[in-house]
Design a protein around this motif. Structure first.
Motif, mmCIF file in Angstrom:
data_model
loop_
_atom_site.group_PDB
_atom_site.id
_atom_site.type_symbol
_atom_site.label_atom_id
_atom_site.label_comp_id
_atom_site.label_asym_id
_atom_site.label_seq_id
_atom_site.Cartn_x
_atom_site.Cartn_y
_atom_site.Cartn_z
ATOM 1 N N LYS A 82 0.840 -1.198 0.000
ATOM 2 C CA LYS A 82 0.000 0.000 0.000
ATOM 3 C C LYS A 82 0.872 1.244 0.000
ATOM 4 N N PHE A 83 0.275 2.336 -0.463
ATOM 5 C CA PHE A 83 0.900 3.650 -0.333
ATOM 6 C C PHE A 83 0.512 4.236 1.020
ATOM 7 N N GLN A 84 1.417 4.991 1.602
ATOM 8 C CA GLN A 84 1.102 5.793 2.787
ATOM 9 C C GLN A 84 1.335 7.254 2.410
ATOM 10 N N LYS B 160 9.109 10.376 9.711
ATOM 11 C CA LYS B 160 8.364 11.159 10.699
ATOM 12 C C LYS B 160 6.861 11.046 10.439
ATOM 13 N N ALA B 161 6.473 11.030 9.159
ATOM 14 C CA ALA B 161 5.053 10.871 8.823
ATOM 15 C C ALA B 161 4.543 9.503 9.258
ATOM 16 N N TYR B 162 5.376 8.478 9.091
ATOM 17 C CA TYR B 162 5.001 7.121 9.538
ATOM 18 C C TYR B 162 4.721 7.128 11.039
ATOM 19 N N ILE B 163 5.619 7.722 11.812
ATOM 20 C CA ILE B 163 5.455 7.765 13.266
ATOM 21 C C ILE B 163 4.203 8.555 13.650
ATOM 22 N N GLU B 164 4.009 9.714 13.019
ATOM 23 C CA GLU B 164 2.851 10.552 13.352
ATOM 24 C C GLU B 164 1.544 9.858 13.014
ATOM 25 N N GLN B 165 1.505 9.175 11.875
ATOM 26 C CA GLN B 165 0.270 8.470 11.504
ATOM 27 C C GLN B 165 0.010 7.288 12.434
ATOM 28 N N ALA B 166 1.078 6.620 12.881
ATOM 29 C CA ALA B 166 0.917 5.515 13.830
ATOM 30 C C ALA B 166 0.405 6.032 15.170
ATOM 31 N N LYS B 167 0.892 7.194 15.589
ATOM 32 C CA LYS B 167 0.410 7.795 16.829
ATOM 33 C C LYS B 167 -1.065 8.168 16.707
ATOM 34 N N LYS B 168 -1.429 8.683 15.550
ATOM 35 C CA LYS B 168 -2.801 9.147 15.334
ATOM 36 C C LYS B 168 -3.804 8.000 15.432
ATOM 37 N N VAL B 169 -3.431 6.837 14.883
ATOM 38 C CA VAL B 169 -4.360 5.700 14.934
ATOM 39 C C VAL B 169 -4.124 4.830 16.164
ATOM 40 N N GLY B 170 -3.099 5.178 16.956
ATOM 41 C CA GLY B 170 -2.881 4.500 18.228
ATOM 42 C C GLY B 170 -2.185 3.167 18.166
ATOM 43 N N ASN B 171 -1.415 2.908 17.112
ATOM 44 C CA ASN B 171 -0.743 1.599 17.030
ATOM 45 C C ASN B 171 0.784 1.684 16.981
ATOM 46 N N LEU B 172 1.345 2.821 17.386
ATOM 47 C CA LEU B 172 2.805 2.930 17.391
ATOM 48 C C LEU B 172 3.428 1.913 18.343
ATOM 49 N N SER B 173 2.708 1.594 19.427
ATOM 50 C CA SER B 173 3.234 0.639 20.406
ATOM 51 C C SER B 173 3.412 -0.756 19.821
ATOM 52 N N GLN B 174 2.820 -1.011 18.648
ATOM 53 C CA GLN B 174 2.988 -2.318 18.009
ATOM 54 C C GLN B 174 4.390 -2.507 17.440
ATOM 55 N N VAL B 175 5.077 -1.405 17.146
ATOM 56 C CA VAL B 175 6.417 -1.499 16.548
ATOM 57 C C VAL B 175 7.422 -1.864 17.640
ATOM 58 N N LYS B 176 8.005 -3.053 17.530
ATOM 59 C CA LYS B 176 8.913 -3.564 18.552
ATOM 60 C C LYS B 176 10.383 -3.420 18.186
ATOM 61 N N LEU C 20 13.759 7.959 18.714
ATOM 62 C CA LEU C 20 13.270 9.008 19.605
ATOM 63 C C LEU C 20 11.888 8.695 20.153
ATOM 64 N N SER C 21 11.285 7.623 19.660
ATOM 65 C CA SER C 21 10.042 7.107 20.239
ATOM 66 C C SER C 21 10.329 5.953 21.191
ATOM 67 N N GLY C 22 11.615 5.688 21.436
ATOM 68 C CA GLY C 22 12.011 4.634 22.362
ATOM 69 C C GLY C 22 12.140 3.263 21.743
ATOM 70 N N ILE C 23 11.953 3.155 20.434
ATOM 71 C CA ILE C 23 11.951 1.862 19.758
ATOM 72 C C ILE C 23 13.388 1.415 19.462
#
Length: 482
Positions: free
Chosen positions: A79-81, A320-336, A394-397
């Motif tokens: 997919k495109f983001q 940065k857009a990837y991180i911001e979009q993940a934060k917006k939908v609430g799934n950034l914590s999925q990235v391990k 910088l998101s702790g990942i």
């Protein structure tokens, strides 16, 4: 009872260790890549047919579509983001230097990104040495209203232990001390010119910044020892909102689908050449990793996302857009975990921001050595900035990637220059990046337990300080702690 418990514990440990040995799959990956890799020929097609991949340009959009279509043709779920950001591109540049305003001679130069849309300044040149804070502090007043001449790296004869900063950080320091322009001397012989951003924020800077060749810069430094030199810098550039797209190929995990391993690198390049090394060898290796996963029908416990970021060169815009979009939908914590491939070539080992990964990485590396002794199983634990791993870190990942390889065919001097062409790429070394990195990705996505987690704010602060990253992050305005 104690005996039974001990026996059960031993069996559990042996079972876990056995589960984390992936030699058979590594061998399959190795054979597939060695025999059928498409990375070299697809990168050749891209560089010869599309050319550069400047974010927001027509070429950039063509490159995005080409990567998407390639992944689709391999059978990947892709997919495109989309994202919109303010971006920058160069128009005109004129740099003249002489003993006075009436004796100016044009000098070969290139604009550094995020310089003003319009600039026309004239001023005395002042030698700022390495362009570090210490170079200004002895006499800070002398730089006000002047044009700072800065060496890109660390000058010979500098005090032992002198550390360099990124060109953007050196530009920020010059601006802080009142310079009205910056001339940066490249470190490469034969007049090679380097571009890249002069902004620590990805936004327009206040003063014009340009790069000149090593020989011109060295001669200019010598003249300044005995005679005043004046520079006239005139330029026009574009800055505005552009549309771009990250490309994401997803392989959904079988047991822990909400845990993600992100394998990323930037697809975009600067416009002076075709970006074969920066970052064609990284991004097309990632595309071929995804092809390999699909071809072998590899299954992983955790979800794997192969991500091609746009806008890295203009300030890590896509990541940065990837991180911001993940934060917006609430799934950034999925990235391990995030593996970054930026100019990675022929790795001899693995690197990571987290030293706790050493045992796993070395264990998997030992399996790779059994397949190919060219892999030296090196390990490095450290952290740096200025590539697409940074927003994740910088998101702790935890982050990581390949380590210990050398760029092919002495291509290092052509970084960000008009010499970054496909002829520099080495086919076998590109295959090595694909196969070793696909093995690492597979192992990370299948290991029974990752020994590292996402850092808390306090843990991250302490970690960044331990890595000596407080100063550059403060200069960039990204140090968020008191």
């Amino acid at each position: 009872m104690k005996y039974l418990f001990s026996t059960a514990l031993i069996c559990t440990v042996l079972f876990t260790n056995a589960q984390d040995k992936f030699g058979d799959t590594f061998a399959k990956i190795n054979t597939e890549v060695q025999q059928n890799s498409k990375a070299y020929q697809t990168l050749k097609y891209e560089t010869e047919t599309i050319g550069h991949r400047l974010t927001g340009s027509t070429n950039g959009a063509k490159a995005e579509q080409y990567a998407y279509d390639l992944l689709k043709s391999y059978g990947c779920t892709v997919k495109f983001q989309p994202f919109e950001v303010e971006s920058w591109s160069r128009k005109t540049i004129n740099v003249e230097v002489g003993a006075n305003k009436n004796s100016l001679v044009k000098m070969k130069s290139v604009t550094l990104a995020h310089s003003p849309v319009n600039a026309d300044v004239t001023g005395d040149i002042v030698d700022a040495g390495n362009g570090l804070e210490m170079d200004y502090q002895a006499n800070p007043e002398k730089f006000k209203g002047k044009i700072a001449l800065i060496y890109l790296g660390v000058l010979s004869g500098s005090p032992a232990g002198t550390k360099s900063l990124h060109r953007s950080e050196k530009t920020a320091i010059a601006t802080k001390y009142g310079a009205i322009g910056v001339i940066i001397i490249n470190t490469v012989k034969n007049g090679v010119l380097l571009t890249g951003t002069a902004s620590v924020t990805g936004k327009l800077i206040q003063i014009p910044a340009v790069c000149i060749g090593l020989e011109d810069g060295t001669a200019l430094k010598e003249k300044l020892k005995s005679q005043t030199q004046v520079a006239h810098i005139a330029m026009t550039n574009f800055s505005g909102v552009i549309k771009a797209r990250n490309i994401i190929a997803t392989f959904t995990g079988t047991l822990q689908p909400n845990d993600k391993i992100v394998v990323g690198g930037h697809l975009d390049s600067w416009d002076l050449a075709t970006g074969a090394i920066d970052n064609g060898i990284g991004s097309f290796a990632i595309i071929d990793m995804a092809r390999t996963f699909k071809k072998l029908n590899l299954k992983t416990k955790r979800t794997v996302e192969f991500v091609l970021f746009m806008g890295e060169e203009q300030g890590l815009l896509g990541s940065k857009a990837y991180i911001e979009q993940a934060k917006k939908v609430g799934n950034l914590s999925q990235v391990k975990f995030m593996l970054n491939y930026d100019m990675t070539n022929d790795p001899k080992g693995f690197s990571t921001s987290r030293s706790e990964m050493k045992e796993l990485f070395n264990g998997w590396g030992a399996e790779i050595v059994k397949i190919d002794t060219g892999f030296k199983n090196l390990f490095n634990a450290s952290a740096g900035l200025h590539s697409d791993h940074q927003p994740f870190m910088l998101s702790g990942i935890p982050t990581g990637g390949g380590f210990g390889g050398k760029l092919p065919n002495n291509s290092g001097p052509y970084y960000h220059s008009d010499g970054d062409a496909f002829s520099l790429v080495d086919e076998q070394e590109l295959k090595n990046t694909v196969r070793y990195s696909a093995m690492l990705t597979y192992a990370l996505a299948n290991t029974s337990k990752l020994p590292v987690g996402v850092q808390s704010e306090e843990q991250l602060k302490a970690f960044l300080e331990s890595q000596n990253l407080k100063e550059p992050l403060t200069i960039a305005g990204e140090w968020r702690w008191k």
